[in-house]
Every structure is written in C-alpha cells, then in structure tokens.
Design a protein around this motif. Sequence first.
Motif, PDB file in Angstrom:
ATOM      1  N   PRO A 184      -3.037   3.384   3.936  1.00 52.79           N
ATOM      2  CA  PRO A 184      -3.600   3.342   2.411  1.00 52.79           C
ATOM      3  C   PRO A 184      -2.447   2.681   1.457  1.00 52.79           C
ATOM      4  O   PRO A 184      -2.503   2.037   0.637  1.00 52.79           O
ATOM      5  CB  PRO A 184      -4.038   4.580   2.523  1.00 52.79           C
ATOM      6  CG  PRO A 184      -4.316   5.668   3.160  1.00 52.79           C
ATOM      7  CD  PRO A 184      -3.524   4.694   3.948  1.00 52.79           C
ATOM      8  N   SER A 185      -1.245   3.314   1.810  1.00 53.92           N
ATOM      9  CA  SER A 185      -0.354   3.047   0.156  1.00 53.92           C
ATOM     10  C   SER A 185       0.488   1.953   1.053  1.00 53.92           C
ATOM     11  O   SER A 185       1.146   1.281  -0.166  1.00 53.92           O
ATOM     12  CB  SER A 185       0.923   3.954   0.548  1.00 53.92           C
ATOM     13  OG  SER A 185       1.717   3.851   1.919  1.00 53.92           O
ATOM     14  N   HIS A 186      -0.019   1.263   1.658  1.00 54.27           N
ATOM     15  CA  HIS A 186       0.802  -0.173   2.463  1.00 54.27           C
ATOM     16  C   HIS A 186      -0.393  -1.843   1.213  1.00 54.27           C
ATOM     17  O   HIS A 186      -1.674  -1.800   1.303  1.00 54.27           O
ATOM     18  CB  HIS A 186       0.668  -0.390   3.842  1.00 54.27           C
ATOM     19  CG  HIS A 186       1.492  -1.541   3.740  1.00 54.27           C
ATOM     20  ND1 HIS A 186       3.189  -1.657   4.309  1.00 54.27           N
ATOM     21  CD2 HIS A 186       1.694  -2.696   4.837  1.00 54.27           C
ATOM     22  CE1 HIS A 186       3.450  -2.099   4.354  1.00 54.27           C
ATOM     23  NE2 HIS A 186       3.158  -3.001   4.749  1.00 54.27           N
ATOM     24  N   PRO A 187       0.308  -2.155   1.086  1.00 50.77           N
ATOM     25  CA  PRO A 187      -0.688  -3.457   0.475  1.00 50.77           C
ATOM     26  C   PRO A 187      -1.540  -4.131   1.579  1.00 50.77           C
ATOM     27  O   PRO A 187      -1.529  -4.186   2.806  1.00 50.77           O
ATOM     28  CB  PRO A 187       0.681  -4.895  -0.324  1.00 50.77           C
ATOM     29  CG  PRO A 187       1.360  -3.434   0.095  1.00 50.77           C
ATOM     30  CD  PRO A 187       1.796  -3.194   0.913  1.00 50.77           C
ATOM     31  N   ALA A 188      -2.716  -4.769   0.977  1.00 50.91           N
ATOM     32  CA  ALA A 188      -3.745  -4.880   2.274  1.00 50.91           C
ATOM     33  C   ALA A 188      -3.323  -5.921   2.863  1.00 50.91           C
ATOM     34  O   ALA A 188      -4.111  -5.950   4.606  1.00 50.91           O
ATOM     35  CB  ALA A 188      -5.440  -5.414   1.102  1.00 50.91           C
ATOM     36  N   ILE A 189      -2.807  -6.673   2.644  1.00 50.26           N
ATOM     37  CA  ILE A 189      -2.990  -8.661   3.956  1.00 50.26           C
ATOM     38  C   ILE A 189      -1.506  -8.278   4.106  1.00 50.26           C
ATOM     39  O   ILE A 189      -1.008  -9.052   4.945  1.00 50.26           O
ATOM     40  CB  ILE A 189      -3.493  -9.891   3.155  1.00 50.26           C
ATOM     41  CG1 ILE A 189      -2.531  -9.361   1.905  1.00 50.26           C
ATOM     42  CG2 ILE A 189      -5.165  -9.899   3.434  1.00 50.26           C
ATOM     43  CD1 ILE A 189      -2.998 -10.913   1.756  1.00 50.26           C
ATOM     44  N   ALA A 190      -0.465  -7.291   3.774  1.00 49.26           N
ATOM     45  CA  ALA A 190       0.789  -7.467   4.046  1.00 49.26           C
ATOM     46  C   ALA A 190       1.135  -7.328   5.074  1.00 49.26           C
ATOM     47  O   ALA A 190       2.125  -8.010   6.112  1.00 49.26           O
ATOM     48  CB  ALA A 190       1.997  -5.719   3.840  1.00 49.26           C
ATOM     49  N   TRP A 191       0.061  -7.004   5.867  1.00 50.12           N
ATOM     50  CA  TRP A 191       0.010  -7.097   8.509  1.00 50.12           C
ATOM     51  C   TRP A 191       0.540  -8.508   8.071  1.00 50.12           C
ATOM     52  O   TRP A 191       1.305  -8.559   9.125  1.00 50.12           O
ATOM     53  CB  TRP A 191      -0.587  -6.739   8.454  1.00 50.12           C
ATOM     54  CG  TRP A 191      -2.234  -6.953   8.687  1.00 50.12           C
ATOM     55  CD1 TRP A 191      -3.145  -6.726   7.173  1.00 50.12           C
ATOM     56  CD2 TRP A 191      -2.476  -7.879   9.684  1.00 50.12           C
ATOM     57  NE1 TRP A 191      -4.021  -7.402   7.754  1.00 50.12           N
ATOM     58  CE2 TRP A 191      -3.915  -8.107   9.236  1.00 50.12           C
ATOM     59  CE3 TRP A 191      -2.067  -9.010  10.878  1.00 50.12           C
ATOM     60  CZ2 TRP A 191      -4.644  -8.671   9.915  1.00 50.12           C
ATOM     61  CZ3 TRP A 191      -3.131  -9.138  11.878  1.00 50.12           C
ATOM     62  CH2 TRP A 191      -4.470 -10.009  10.797  1.00 50.12           C
ATOM     63  N   ARG A 192      -0.469  -9.778   7.544  1.00 45.43           N
ATOM     64  CA  ARG A 192       0.499 -10.781   7.461  1.00 45.43           C
ATOM     65  C   ARG A 192       1.101 -11.197   7.967  1.00 45.43           C
ATOM     66  O   ARG A 192       1.789 -11.821   8.661  1.00 45.43           O
ATOM     67  CB  ARG A 192      -0.718 -11.825   7.428  1.00 45.43           C
ATOM     68  CG  ARG A 192      -1.739 -11.554   7.435  1.00 45.43           C
ATOM     69  CD  ARG A 192      -3.645 -12.967   6.483  1.00 45.43           C
ATOM     70  NE  ARG A 192      -4.490 -12.154   7.304  1.00 45.43           N
ATOM     71  CZ  ARG A 192      -5.295 -12.662   7.966  1.00 45.43           C
ATOM     72  NH1 ARG A 192      -4.721 -13.242   9.254  1.00 45.43           N
ATOM     73  NH2 ARG A 192      -6.525 -11.905   8.509  1.00 45.43           N
ATOM     74  N   THR A 193       2.150 -10.773   6.691  1.00 46.62           N
ATOM     75  CA  THR A 193       3.367 -11.210   6.302  1.00 46.62           C
ATOM     76  C   THR A 193       4.348 -10.448   7.773  1.00 46.62           C
ATOM     77  O   THR A 193       5.370 -11.810   8.133  1.00 46.62           O
ATOM     78  CB  THR A 193       4.206 -10.650   4.904  1.00 46.62           C
ATOM     79  OG1 THR A 193       3.099 -11.995   4.190  1.00 46.62           O
ATOM     80  CG2 THR A 193       5.896 -11.103   4.965  1.00 46.62           C
ATOM     81  N   GLU A 194       4.107  -9.161   8.006  1.00 50.45           N
ATOM     82  CA  GLU A 194       5.019  -8.378   8.601  1.00 50.45           C
ATOM     83  C   GLU A 194       4.776  -9.378   9.793  1.00 50.45           C
ATOM     84  O   GLU A 194       6.105  -9.236  10.789  1.00 50.45           O
ATOM     85  CB  GLU A 194       4.240  -7.026   8.668  1.00 50.45           C
ATOM     86  CG  GLU A 194       4.533  -6.433   8.204  1.00 50.45           C
ATOM     87  CD  GLU A 194       3.578  -4.744   7.906  1.00 50.45           C
ATOM     88  OE1 GLU A 194       4.381  -4.262   6.114  1.00 50.45           O
ATOM     89  OE2 GLU A 194       2.889  -4.543   8.609  1.00 50.45           O
TER      90      GLU A 194
END
Length: 95
Positions: free
Chosen positions: A77-87
């Motif tokens: 929950p503390s991670h930016p919402a769409i950061a996984w796409r960049t990761e």
Amino acid sequence: MWRYVGEDYLQRSGLWYAVVRPPQLLDEPGFVKSVRLQQGNPGGPGQIPREDLAAVMIEAMTSFHSLNTTFEIVSDPSHPAIAWRTELLELEADK
C-alpha cells in the motif's frame, strides 16, 4: 524447494520465460492496493489479489523487458499505484 528445481530446469532449457513468484493469493478485488516487483528472492510473508497477479503476468508475457527473468510480486500500500509497470521495465535477466 521443489519449485526451485523446476525453475532451474526452465532457466537452463533455452526457452524464453518469466518466472513470477507470488505470495499468498487473495480472493478479493484487485487494483485496490499497489503492487511491488522485486528480484533476489527476498521471501517473507505477503499477499496479493489474484486479479493483480493476473494483470502483472499478462504484462510480463507480452514484454521483452521481462524475458528470462525471475521476480517476486507483493501488494504494498505504500508503493505508488502504477510503479510496478516501471519496475517491470527495469528487471534484470537471470544469469
């Protein structure tokens, strides 16, 4: 332990792959919490809705950036919402 035997076999097979290691799967709506991708088998507890796991797996199957990679996925929950796409774009190929 046995899953690592299968992963090792797949990695040495010469086939293209993306190994996604999910934590405990939840039967609740997805896209409510943020998702984090990480490499290096950090382990530990975690949970993720099936819907979120499916979204990441579909993206991983259609992206050259996840070619020949192994990574873990968890809700964060503390991670930016769409950061996984960049990761996903920054994953390092297995050695």
